[in-house]
Design an enzyme around this catalytic site. Structure first.
Site: not given
Length: 411
Positions: A332-335, A177, A277, A79
């Site tokens: 990797h993002g906001a969570g 997305f 990952n 991913c």
């Protein structure tokens, strides 16, 4: 009852990177502490987007001195995210949405032999698509321009052929997305220019993985703990899954580039692809270790990376600072701040269906799954800005530019 995050005792070699204004779920911190205490773990870093997974936290990196633990990578091996910057300045929203829907319905591999596609991408990743008969010329050009991925040779593909030969080119569920976004005002203009980001222009962002193949990899290796040569077969198969995922992201990006009319080299200004990952052999404290990233973006050298927002908040392109203290990783993002069931219940009661396909930033959402619309609503995620600032203040990365969502595809 779930324990509060600040009541969890961490091993001395474990660190959480989060400002006081970043909420961390106690269950996620408990999972993080448990993994950090496993035999052989010499360093652990929890990112500000840390959240609970299926026994393994998402948003963390773990370094093991002498062993590879496939369970820490889980079922979404490979991913990651691909960013493609274009020189397209704008497109009418209705036209963009119509073209995006058409692009998602049109399979660019329809005229190809699925077995040949699988073999090529397993062995060579996105570059392999250039060698497949029947691939559209524009896609073949994009594939041929891909840099070498630097992964070890792929292992035996035979456990994964059946069922996955036709799985490429779809977004997948969960938090994956495909998006068209607009570049905001750069914070670091020189770095933004180096990667082809220009304020006001459109970019394509594809966040997806290995489409079930990673799940098969996770089931095949289960709870194994691999030392020495015993790790080699898994690592080879993991490389194949990562290459498969990279090829999938290129196909997704190609679909949105077609919608933008930007498949020609003259319309593409730059970009990159990173894996969230994976397992990599890296140096920590002057010694080689196995760094396991689970929902964590690599941040090596001065490479570019990206911290993903929700469909209603910007994503942020960042530049790495090669920080060993952060295991050369960033969030990797906001969570998430809500579980999926909680999000379905609370958000369905708060918004009408039409409101779910528009965002406060003026973006549109293309999604035919009512449950996914609720589960992935911006309200289900933590604010992105404190997450980004936590990374900056910890010395893990610097800010380059925001990417504001214009059209997000979830399907």
């Amino acid at each position: 009852m779930k324990a509060p995050a600040d009541s969890v005792v961490l091993p001395a070699h474990a660190r959480l990177v989060a400002r006081d204004d970043v909420w961390l779920e106690g269950n996620a911190v408990q999972q993080f502490a448990r993994v950090a205490a496993l035999p052989g773990c010499v360093r652990a870093v929890g990112m500000p987007d840390l959240h609970a997974g299926r026994g393994i936290p998402v948003g963390a990196a773990f370094a093991f001195a002498d062993r590879v633990v496939p369970q820490l990578i889980g079922g979404d091996a490979g991913c990651g995210v691909r960013l493609v910057a274009t020189s397209v300045g704008r497109m009418a929203p209705d036209l963009l949405e119509r073209r995006a829907r058409e692009a998602m319905e049109d399979d660019p591999l329809a005229g190809c032999d699925p077995a040949e596609v699988f073999e090529q991408v397993w062995r060579r990743g996105a570059r392999g698509l250039a060698e497949v008969d029947g691939v559209p010329e524009a896609l073949a050009r994009l594939a041929a321009a891909e840099p070498e991925d630097g992964l070890r040779p792929s292992g035996d593909p035979s456990p994964y052929r059946a069922g996955y030969e036709g799985a490429l080119g779809s977004v997948g569920g969960g938090n994956h997305f495909l998006e068209v976004a607009r570049v905001g005002a750069p914070r670091d203009p020189a770095s933004a220019a180096a990667i082809g980001l220009s304020a006001g222009d459109l970019v394509v962002v594809a966040h997806s993985g290995s489409r079930g193949l990673g799940g098969a990899l996770g089931e095949r290796w289960g709870a194994a703990v691999l030392e020495g040569d015993a790790a080699e077969p898994y690592l080879g198969e993991l490389s194949g899954a990562c290459r498969f995922a990279r090829a999938n992201r290129l196909l997704l990006a190609y679909r949105m580039l077609r919608a933008l009319g930007a498949t020609r080299a003259s319309k593409i200004a730059g970009g990159f692809d990173i894996v969230h990952n994976d397992v990599a052999r890296e140096a920590v404290g002057g010694e080689p270790v196995w760094v396991h990233r689970k929902g964590a973006a690599p941040a090596r050298g001065d490479d570019f990376t990206i911290v993903l927002g929700s469909r209603g908040t910007p994503s942020w392109v960042m530049r790495s600072r090669d920080a060993e203290a952060g295991l050369r990783s960033v969030a990797h993002g906001a969570g998430r701040k809500m579980g999926r069931g909680e999000a379905r219940e609370k958000i369905a009661a708060k918004y009408r269906r039409r409101e779910l396909t528009r965002t406060e930033l003026g973006g549109r959402v293309v999604c035919d799954d009512p449950a996914l619309l609720l589960e992935e609503h911006p309200d289900a995620y933590k604010p992105i800005e404190p997450v980004v600032e936590s990374l900056v203040e910890a010395g893990l990365s610097t800010v380059v530019a925001p990417l504001v969502p214009v059209l997000t595809v979830k399907r």
